[in-house]
Write an enzyme that holds these catalytic residues in place. Structure first.
Site, PDB file in Angstrom:
ATOM      1  N   HIS A 195       0.815  -1.100   0.088  1.00  9.79           N
ATOM      2  CA  HIS A 195       0.057  -0.040   0.179  1.00  9.79           C
ATOM      3  C   HIS A 195       0.988   1.162   0.090  1.00  9.79           C
ATOM      4  CE1 HIS A 195      -3.085  -2.869   1.963  1.00  9.79           C
ATOM      5  NE2 HIS A 195      -3.533  -2.510   0.706  1.00  9.79           N
TER       6      HIS A 195
ATOM      7  N   TYR B 249       4.612  -1.300   4.415  1.00 11.42           N
ATOM      8  CA  TYR B 249       5.097  -2.488   4.829  1.00 11.42           C
ATOM      9  C   TYR B 249       3.875  -3.521   5.013  1.00 11.42           C
ATOM     10  CZ  TYR B 249       8.675   0.935   6.391  1.00 11.42           C
ATOM     11  OH  TYR B 249       9.589   1.767   6.394  1.00 11.42           O
ATOM     12  N   HIS B 250       3.242  -3.582   4.024  1.00 18.98           N
ATOM     13  CA  HIS B 250       2.169  -4.769   3.683  1.00 18.98           C
ATOM     14  C   HIS B 250       2.699  -5.438   2.383  1.00 18.98           C
ATOM     15  CE1 HIS B 250      -0.802  -1.643   5.574  1.00 18.98           C
ATOM     16  NE2 HIS B 250      -0.037  -2.455   6.538  1.00 18.98           N
ATOM     17  N   HIS B 251       3.238  -6.694   2.570  1.00 21.41           N
ATOM     18  CA  HIS B 251       3.895  -7.646   1.422  1.00 21.41           C
ATOM     19  C   HIS B 251       2.585  -8.249   0.775  1.00 21.41           C
ATOM     20  CE1 HIS B 251       7.504  -7.245   4.196  1.00 21.41           C
ATOM     21  NE2 HIS B 251       7.352  -6.146   3.649  1.00 21.41           N
TER      22      HIS B 251
END
Lengths: 547, 186
Positions: free
Chosen positions: A326, A479-481
């Site tokens: 994101h 930091y959303h993989h």
């Protein structure tokens, strides 16, 4: 007390622990983050479950020392949970640098140890982005398929929330805990938003607003991200510990280096290393890979064999592709009145009003009203070249009247945004490190501008001097993989099927945001948790049928 | 404004007190085992005894804390009573205080506690602790900043009274409850 420099060294425990494989295991789970923990907890009791994690089991008694690291300027974000070094080496290529080691924690609890704890459901259209917005594929499941699992996930994590969001998808029951009350600064924003016809509403937190299942309510340490000393913020150690109580075995410091398979397209063993330099083979009837959006595709690629020369479960060729995060959009400034920031480290109000206006050119996005704008005095005190009265005066002048808004924007899935294996760089055990090529398309960048317009209009209505805008040039990842082992009914278009079982290997599931075909713009962990619970049911059903 | 022992207790609650992190003791014990069993850092002058640490940090606090604070001595002493355990961090404090006092004796002819406030301030600046970034493994200036100056500033500004001094009664690091963020300005 030990100071900040002491946390994270569990060396004296390393040699004392039995890290040999569990005989006759039913299920092997790779990764002790939220997905792996929930799968293990759901299956433990009825099944012999073993969880392997690359990182350590952190001592809860160290949390204050980790908090001190979070405050002291000598330590970077990765230092708080001992991320980095050769174990976590990686390469970043592509259009934008990807700060991977700021974006993850390895160890029991995984990245929930450092997350902020915001837990929204995806919207109904997020599951049908292709048909509703003309972008990416539809998910092979709908919101209705996940809806009961969302409710179960909210109970498992412990979510404080209210049903006051008119833009949220339908829900069947109240949240398990009442919401956190709006902040003082929310009340300032509310006046401005009302003038502009913009709706504010509460936001669900995986953080206890009251005692919940033996865990403390929030006591206001204010360092939620990256560490909650009180345990009020959910982290996956909750379910790892419960799984262990129900008979599961956890082996920490046990990085899985490859998965082995037989000639019948079944995974037979997870080969893992231990701190003593040994290699072990954990066999099981079923395997669940829950190693996050980067290490999951890396493990599949490292598991290439003669039968699967392009990597395990990679018949589609899509393992590692469609890496998404994101994008952050934000703006902030100062008012000529107190705003009472930095008492807590989470936000209490949001705006989803513009989310479902998304189409082919406009990505879904959400807006957040921060409770932590501007400098934290204690952090600021440690970094200046002043002390005594001048420092006190500086802190007084810096603190007290900041306001800020954030927001998350969806990134379109793009095959060129991907995780591969580095050509000539290896980790501490000689395995190729992940190479991340992160690219961001115009749809997301244009949407960041749109989010900025709204944010600035609210701030100006509020009477703020707008001092910064994080727009397309200054954006960064949340930091959303996501996306690297995408879900599809079509084996040629995806890595896992609608049950998150790999198309190529009948006894291997993936529980991770890596299965998201599109990302929406909501923080992913509640969806990860819901999918993990669904995976657990699928594994149990298969094991019960003996297939 | 007056610092109280409650503030010191609060600072310890935020940062940790002796026994809170058994790990620290282990690491210190490991360090001790790795060294020459005959070595005594206090005896050879490379580390200060706890009374000297208290005197020195109390003296430094009178420089780095705001002048309108009362109760500084008792605050520092109570804080250090919890902080000076057998951890590696505490060892770092003792060693850095010894180093600072060695410099004070060399440059000003007396230990820190015996210097007047102006000379204490001058000494810290001569060491470079004002401009240095804190680093527990760095230069003398960086270690003095980490183990002495910032040790004190962290204790103060993570406490309720220290926070209130600059406008926030529930500063980051202090578990001051989940209500203060809802309240408007006093």
């Amino acid at each position: 007390m030990s100071g900040a420099g002491l946390a994270g060294d569990e060396r004296s425990d390393v040699d004392a622990i039995d890290r040999t494989p569990v005989p006759d295991a039913d299920v092997c789970v790779v990764g002790a983050g939220p997905a792996g923990a929930l799968v293990a907890d759901r299956l433990a009791g009825d099944r012999d479950v073993v969880i392997l994690d690359a990182g350590p089991r952190f001592d809860p008694a160290d949390r204050l020392a980790r908090q001190e690291r979070a405050i002291r300027p000598s330590y970077g974000r990765p230092d708080v949970w001992d991320v980095g070094g050769e174990r976590d080496a990686h390469e970043s290529a592509g259009d934008r640098y990807y700060p991977l080691n700021h974006a993850r924690v390895k160890g029991v609890g995984g990245s929930t140890l450092h997350w902020q704890g915001m837990v929204m459901r995806l919207h109904e259209d997020d599951f049908n982005s292709g048909s509703e917005r003309g972008v990416g594929p539809d998910w092979p499941i709908d919101y209705a398929d996940l809806r009961p699992y969302y409710a179960a996930a909210e109970r498992e994590l412990g979510v404080a929330g209210a049903s006051d969001n008119p833009y949220a998808p339908p829900r069947e029951e109240p949240h398990p805990m009442p919401p956190f009350e709006p902040s003082y600064s929310d009340s300032l924003f509310a006046e401005a938003c009302e003038s502009l016809g913009i709706d504010m509403h509460s936001v669900p937190n995986a953080r206890n607003s009251e005692p919940y299942e033996g865990r403390s309510p929030c006591v206001g340490y204010g360092t939620c991200q990256p560490v909650c000393p009180s345990g009020a913020k959910y982290d996956a150690t909750v379910h790892v510990e419960r799984a262990e109580e129900r008979g599961a075995t956890v082996i920490d410091r046990a990085p899985v280096e490859r998965l082995e398979h037989d000639g019948d397209d079944r995974v037979t063993a997870a080969v893992y290393a231990t701190p003593d330099g040994e290699r072990h083979r954990q066999t099981a009837d079923a395997f669940v890979v829950a190693a996050g959006g980067v290490e999951t595709p890396r493990l599949l690629l490292l598991s290439a064999s003669d039968r699967y020369p392009d990597g395990l479960a990679n018949g589609s060729g899509h393992v590692g592709e469609f890496f998404m995060d994101h994008l952050f959009a934000g703006a902030g400034g100062t008012l000529d009145e107190p705003t009472r920031q930095n008492h807590v480290g989470f936000y209490t109000s949001a705006c989803d009003q513009f989310y479902d206006e998304a189409d082919e050119s406009r990505a879904p996005f959400k807006l957040e009203f921060f409770n932590y704008a501007g400098p934290s005095p204690v952090e600021s005190a440690l970094s200046g070249d002043d002390w005594g009265d001048p420092l006190r005066d500086r802190l007084r002048s810096e603190y007290g009247n900041h306001v800020a808004m954030g927001g998350l924007v969806e990134q379109r899935p793009d095959a060129d945004s991907r995780v591969t294996l580095a050509g000539d760089r290896t980790d501490d055990r000689g395995n190729p490190v992940p190479r991340i090529e992160w690219t961001v398309g115009d749809r997301a960048l244009d949407t960041i501008e749109r989010a900025n317009e709204i944010q600035v209009s609210i701030l100006e209505e509020l009477g703020a001097d707008v001092e910064w805008v994080a727009g397309p040039d200054a954006t960064g990842p949340a930091y959303h993989h996501m996306g690297t082992t995408r879900m599809s009914d079509d084996p040629d278009r995806g890595v896992v099927d609608a049950d998150c079982r790999t198309h190529d290997l009948g006894n291997c599931w993936i529980a991770s945001s890596s299965v998201f075909p599109t990302s929406g713009a909501m923080n992913p962990t509640l969806t990860i948790a819901a999918l993990a619970l669904r995976v657990a049911d699928g594994v149990e059903a298969r094991l019960s049928r003996g297939t | 404004m007056e610092l109280t022992r409650r503030d010191a207790a609060a600072a310890l609650a935020a940062l940790g007190a002796s026994g809170g992190v058994a790990l620290g003791a282990r690491v210190a014990a490991d360090r001790s085992r790795d060294g020459d069993p005959g070595e005594d850092p206090e005896a050879d002058g490379t580390a200060s005894d706890d009374e000297t640490v208290r005197e020195t940090l109390t003296a430094v606090a009178s420089v780095v804390y705001p002048s309108d604070l009362a109760g500084v001595d008792a605050f520092v002493e109570t804080f250090l009573a919890g902080r000076l355990d057998d951890s590696a961090h505490a060892a770092g404090v003792r060693e850095t205080v010894a180093e600072l006092n060695h410099l004070a004796n060399s440059w000003h002819g007396a230990p820190v506690a015996d210097l007047d406030a102006a000379d204490r301030d001058r000494l810290l600046r001569e060491v470079g602790a004002d401009a240095a970034d804190e680093d527990p493994d760095g230069t003398t200036a960086e270690r003095v900043r980490y183990y002495v100056v910032n040790e004190l500033l962290l204790a103060l500004y993570a406490s309720p009274t220290g926070g209130e001094l600059v406008g926030i009664e529930n500063p980051q690091g202090h578990p001051g409850g989940a209500e203060s963020y809802q309240r408007g300005p006093p």
